[in-house]
Design a protein around this motif. Sequence first.
Motif, PDB file in Angstrom:
ATOM      1  N   LYS A  14       0.918  -1.094  -0.058  1.00  0.00           N
ATOM      2  CA  LYS A  14       0.075  -0.003   0.083  1.00  0.00           C
ATOM      3  C   LYS A  14       0.938   1.326  -0.099  1.00  0.00           C
ATOM      4  CE  LYS A  14      -3.767   0.470   0.297  1.00  0.00           C
ATOM      5  NZ  LYS A  14      -4.464   0.672  -0.944  1.00  0.00           N
ATOM      6  N   TYR A  15       1.935   1.326   0.655  1.00  0.00           N
ATOM      7  CA  TYR A  15       2.881   2.459   0.696  1.00  0.00           C
ATOM      8  C   TYR A  15       3.092   2.696  -0.619  1.00  0.00           C
ATOM      9  CZ  TYR A  15       3.401   1.702   5.780  1.00  0.00           C
ATOM     10  OH  TYR A  15       3.258   1.470   7.170  1.00  0.00           O
ATOM     11  N   HIS A 236     -11.074   8.866  -5.302  1.00  0.00           N
ATOM     12  CA  HIS A 236     -10.477   7.842  -4.067  1.00  0.00           C
ATOM     13  C   HIS A 236      -9.087   7.948  -3.954  1.00  0.00           C
ATOM     14  CE1 HIS A 236     -10.643   4.791  -1.138  1.00  0.00           C
ATOM     15  NE2 HIS A 236      -9.629   4.205  -1.886  1.00  0.00           N
ATOM     16  N   SER A 240      -6.864   8.709  -0.406  1.00  0.00           N
ATOM     17  CA  SER A 240      -6.426   7.294   0.058  1.00  0.00           C
ATOM     18  C   SER A 240      -4.936   7.101   0.197  1.00  0.00           C
ATOM     19  CB  SER A 240      -7.070   6.159  -0.942  1.00  0.00           C
ATOM     20  OG  SER A 240      -6.651   5.012  -0.519  1.00  0.00           O
ATOM     21  N   ALA A 241      -4.251   7.665  -0.897  1.00  0.00           N
ATOM     22  CA  ALA A 241      -2.887   7.558  -0.602  1.00  0.00           C
ATOM     23  C   ALA A 241      -2.246   8.247   0.897  1.00  0.00           C
ATOM     24  CB  ALA A 241      -2.337   8.320  -1.800  1.00  0.00           C
ATOM     25  N   GLN A 243      -4.170   8.564   3.509  1.00  0.00           N
ATOM     26  CA  GLN A 243      -4.350   7.780   4.365  1.00  0.00           C
ATOM     27  C   GLN A 243      -3.351   6.446   4.487  1.00  0.00           C
ATOM     28  OE1 GLN A 243      -6.243   7.507   6.897  1.00  0.00           O
ATOM     29  NE2 GLN A 243      -6.957   5.202   7.332  1.00  0.00           N
ATOM     30  N   SER A 244      -2.871   5.807   3.411  1.00  0.00           N
ATOM     31  CA  SER A 244      -2.117   4.563   3.166  1.00  0.00           C
ATOM     32  C   SER A 244      -0.739   5.205   4.054  1.00  0.00           C
ATOM     33  CB  SER A 244      -1.791   4.198   1.851  1.00  0.00           C
ATOM     34  OG  SER A 244      -3.051   3.803   1.515  1.00  0.00           O
ATOM     35  N   LEU A 245      -0.293   6.317   3.781  1.00  0.00           N
ATOM     36  CA  LEU A 245       1.098   6.667   4.196  1.00  0.00           C
ATOM     37  C   LEU A 245       0.821   7.009   5.609  1.00  0.00           C
ATOM     38  CD1 LEU A 245       2.123   8.445   1.065  1.00  0.00           C
ATOM     39  CD2 LEU A 245       3.037   6.207   2.030  1.00  0.00           C
ATOM     40  N   GLY A 246      -0.295   7.147   6.241  1.00  0.00           N
ATOM     41  CA  GLY A 246      -0.592   7.324   7.700  1.00  0.00           C
ATOM     42  C   GLY A 246      -0.716   8.974   7.826  1.00  0.00           C
ATOM     43  N   ARG A 248      -2.816  11.433   8.499  1.00  0.00           N
ATOM     44  CA  ARG A 248      -4.193  11.529   8.901  1.00  0.00           C
ATOM     45  C   ARG A 248      -4.205  12.264  10.147  1.00  0.00           C
ATOM     46  NH1 ARG A 248      -9.221   9.191   7.715  1.00  0.00           N
ATOM     47  NH2 ARG A 248     -10.851   9.152   9.211  1.00  0.00           N
TER      48      ARG A 248
END
Lengths: 283, 670, 255
Positions: A14-15, A236, A240-241, A243-246, A248
């Motif tokens: 995901k990263y 999205h 989303s990217a 969020q995937s990298l944290g 937030r």
Amino acid sequence: MSKSVLLKSSLAKKYWMAATGLFLCLFLVGHLLGNLQLITHTGESGRRAFNEYAYFMAHNPFIKVMSWMTYISILFHIIDGILLTVENKKARPIGYAHAAGTKSSTWSSRNMALLGSLILVFIVMHGAHFWYKAKVKHDMLLHKVTVQSPNGPAELYVTTAGSYLPVQGVKVKNHTEFFEPSVDIKLGEGYKDLHSVVIAFFSGKETNGVPGNENALFAVIFYVIAMVVLAFHLMHGFASAFQSLGARHPKYTDTIKNVGNGFAILIPLLFAIIPVIIWKLYN
Amino acid sequence: MSILDSKIPAGNISDKWTDYKDHLKLVAPNNRPKIDIIVVGTGLAGASAAASLGEMGYNVKAFCFQDSPRRAHSIAAQGGINAAKNYQNDGDSVYRLFYDTIKGGDYRAREANVHRLAEVSSSIIDQCVAQGVPFAREYGGLLDNRSFGGTQVQRTFYAAGQTGQQLLLGAYSALSRQIGLGRVKMYNRHEMLELVKVDGKARGIIARNLVTGELERHSAHAVVLASGGYGNVYFLSTNAMGSNVTAAWKAHKQGALFANPCYVQIHPTCVPVHGTNQAKLTLMSESLRNSGRIWVPKKKEDAEAIRSGKLKPTELKEEERDYYLERKYPAFGNLVPRDVASRAAKEVCDEGRGIEANDTNEGVYLDFSTEIKNKGKQAAYAAGDHNPSEEKIITLGKKWLEEKYGNLFQMYQKITDENPYETPMKIYPAVHYTMGGVWVDYNLQSSIPGCFVTGEANFSDHGANRLGASALMQGLADGYFVLPYTISNYLADEIRTGKISTESSEFEVAENNVKSQIDKFLSNNGTKSVDYFHKKLGLIMWNKVGMGRNAQGLQEAINEIDQLKKDFYIDVYVPGSNDELNPQLEKALRVADLIDLGQLMAMDALQRKESCGGHFREEYQDAEGETLRDDENFSFVGAWEYKGDDIKQEQLHKEELKYEFIKIAARNYK
Amino acid sequence: MAAKTINITLKIWRQKNCNSKGNMETYTLNDVSTASSFLEMLDQLNEQLINDKKEPVAFDHDCREGICGMCSLYINGRAHGPDNGVTTCQLHMRMFEDGATIYVEPWRSAAFPVVKDLVVDRSAFDRIQQAGGFVSVNTSGRTMDANAIPIPKEDADKAFEAAACIGCGACVATCKNGSAMLFVGAKVSQYALLPQGKVEATQRALNMVRQMDDEGFGNCTNTGACEIECPKGISLDNIARLNREFLKASLVSNK
């Protein structure tokens, strides 16, 4: 193990998805800024500016690096996407009889793989339309202008140095380089006339020697649809990217979402109006 | 002394445990892996015991009937856990917690055990915080406390309305760590169906794998039962659907005495019954009594009008309401102990003033409107508004309530479809906790050597009534800080025993007993479901062995259960087979034991000719309707010995309760 | 609130055991009180089946007050049914119309194999917890005083909100990818937010994620469905925190 963790674990995938996706967003911005010249400038000066820009993009070392990174990103994004999709399908071998509700997530978030595949189709077509002609097939005409000389109209190549060379007086080697026909002396380098290729493609009209595209209207529609698909993918993908990298935080998450939505609408919209305007201008 | 030796060490109450601990026998670290321990149940008492014993190096096998140890019903405890930390500087101490617990238990608990409980209470909080249990905190970063029924100090630690969950998940995490390290072997979806004794000592269990139906033999040097309480004997209770007495009852049948079965806690604040298909009652945390005022209409006619929907509770004038707890118990008001609050609710409903529109009309109001106004005003003042509007006060007050009890209010609304911010909650007492259980000595060992019993499954610490926020404390105290010491003392003599074979005739017989019981149920081919009998049992128990008991009713209950037991074995229908997941079979096996237990409860209640705590005999009350203890004749633990299939033949043994350090007095919350 | 009764049609997944194939069966059930919980309705159905000498439907349940996490059920295409913020045991029949057809299915995930009918095996969650969902502190009674380390209320509250997870698996059931990231994220977050948990944060993130991957859960694609369907409202913040923690852990760990 650290290396394998960064490659194999579900989160690492995901990263990479996020990192390559965000990089491709950057690419979109660069690509768009260049393309917008197709409609911001018109006439010969516009043609000149666009072809100069195309030349710059193909020759600047930094841009070269960036474009290789773009290719790699696309590849990674695709491979990663396929791996994730395959794993995700495996994670639920038996589906639900009563299909999952649509209330709890957005359509685009559930269909990223489909949207991505459609975008891939577009990228292939888009590449075939322009990139392939310029970079692989090398059958693109060079930028030349016709001037009225005392001897009648004369055709001149435009060189990257800003000078002109008579078409009759030079020999073209290596696709774009001008040589003295008898002696092996390089006189200069020409521009590929990408601008005319684009105009001919979307307007359907013969442009500076490039034959008009018979299916120009279909091309315009295809490109517009592709941009709608891209918009949904970005809608999205952008947030989303993060969020995937944290990335937030209650303070910024809404901003990221809004910027993402703005980005997802604005960028594809601007891309989409280019073919539309070209078609309108010439028809 | 008969067979009851409580093994309370000599010495001053505050030194007993320390001195005793210092002289207990130990098992050396290199010997511990040679010793097997079985722990049945993974609630607070079981999980904490299994984790601690695993950490020490013993070979632990843990069993739970749920699909994961994290599901045990300790998880449902809402309000909090007591500890004598005195963080609030309101005069709390180990002695006060000890005293409050003894008094709350109506002087029917064992002094030494309770003092030990109070002593280790502080360590529990330290341990849990170290494990990462997220207790509620104040803005300064320190732990917050609240007060609970039956106390005048703030010593209850909590995590919103989910304290039990957080503590259990803490114990579960400690247990998980040991499972991961291989020191505890976990058996999910396994139910203990027999205790195996070899040469008089507990040496193992027969467990049924609930997924495959396979009967498994497990041997050990000691067996710890942490299988919880038996509230489900009433069918409707706040217990989980699977909560049962089977493990404890099997030990009882093997010779472990069962103490004080009649001590049942009826919790005052539960959502009233809605209908005949109801399977379970839901508790509203006692902490709500910190903010809510309990009332019913003064007049029967008003109650009738409310029940029929002609009158809304919010329309009833202040002077038409009877805040009966505040009226009767001015000192403690709405915060009287649970048994007192429950009985008072029953009393007003018996007078016809109940407000719930169900078959029984049983329900009272828990009203937050006063609190909304008070807290709203405070909040407005705190925000600098010294002249707030009525509307603002109410908005702020509701916000305060939401922060404090939001999840409980939401839960209530989901169940009843009524908004407790706007209209008072309806509550009624429901069976919640059982103080009785397997008799254990000071070491938590039952009358079967090697069979230890912890948590709600034993009888030891709460006397005739448990104070709020003390169950979590006891479960963890037993599992973390008491059992690991006392069981080692027992196991020190087992280091030469070696592995215990499961091939012995004792295991063979035990397994065959279980098998024949299962076969009997499956081939019975009756006409009625297990639930049919369970509901019948529940009705008998609630009506005759419930909040108010009398000799005649109890005798009737004993006879009715006799008949019910006969009918059950003749006419129960258990579908399915043994070699699969068969919830009906599981239920049948549990209900069989609950029927026996129910009868014993009625017998125990009948022999206890006094009222104390949760046990209220209508014949024994004072002029004001309060419990009337008979310390001269009944200051003992009633422990029953199994004498065969006819429960009526069980024999009563008495453990005298000696109060050396607390002066026994009438319990007064006025 | 006077309860009325409704008649319903149920389509329920029946499967004998983990090795057999299952199928949807249709049942009709009359006179269901709207004040009943969904599980009480299933009790009623089972009572009817038992009286007809048919095999009752197996389903997981225990506390029936929304905290043990044992009940599951995918009802009409949603985990824990059509109401928000509740588990199936807290779902009430007043959410359904008279004459409604209700689909009841087990959680669907490769990591949660069906045991029987509507019962699935969620021990994968236990194994993830065993891989690192704890603070390595032994029982001693000699840890430092509980108030020795003040913890900012905000952190404590967030840790609590993460720790409120009941491990029911609705997130996995709902996620189109069958991902367990919300569950793992919540656990990792709880400890990452507390000083007591920070010591082992690196190992915890690596080990729990490795176990999660080994169990065959899918990948998080940030659809956010888990957060919506979670009966305890566990926030996506926890997944983001897990992403951060794991990134940090994989960069600094020398393993």
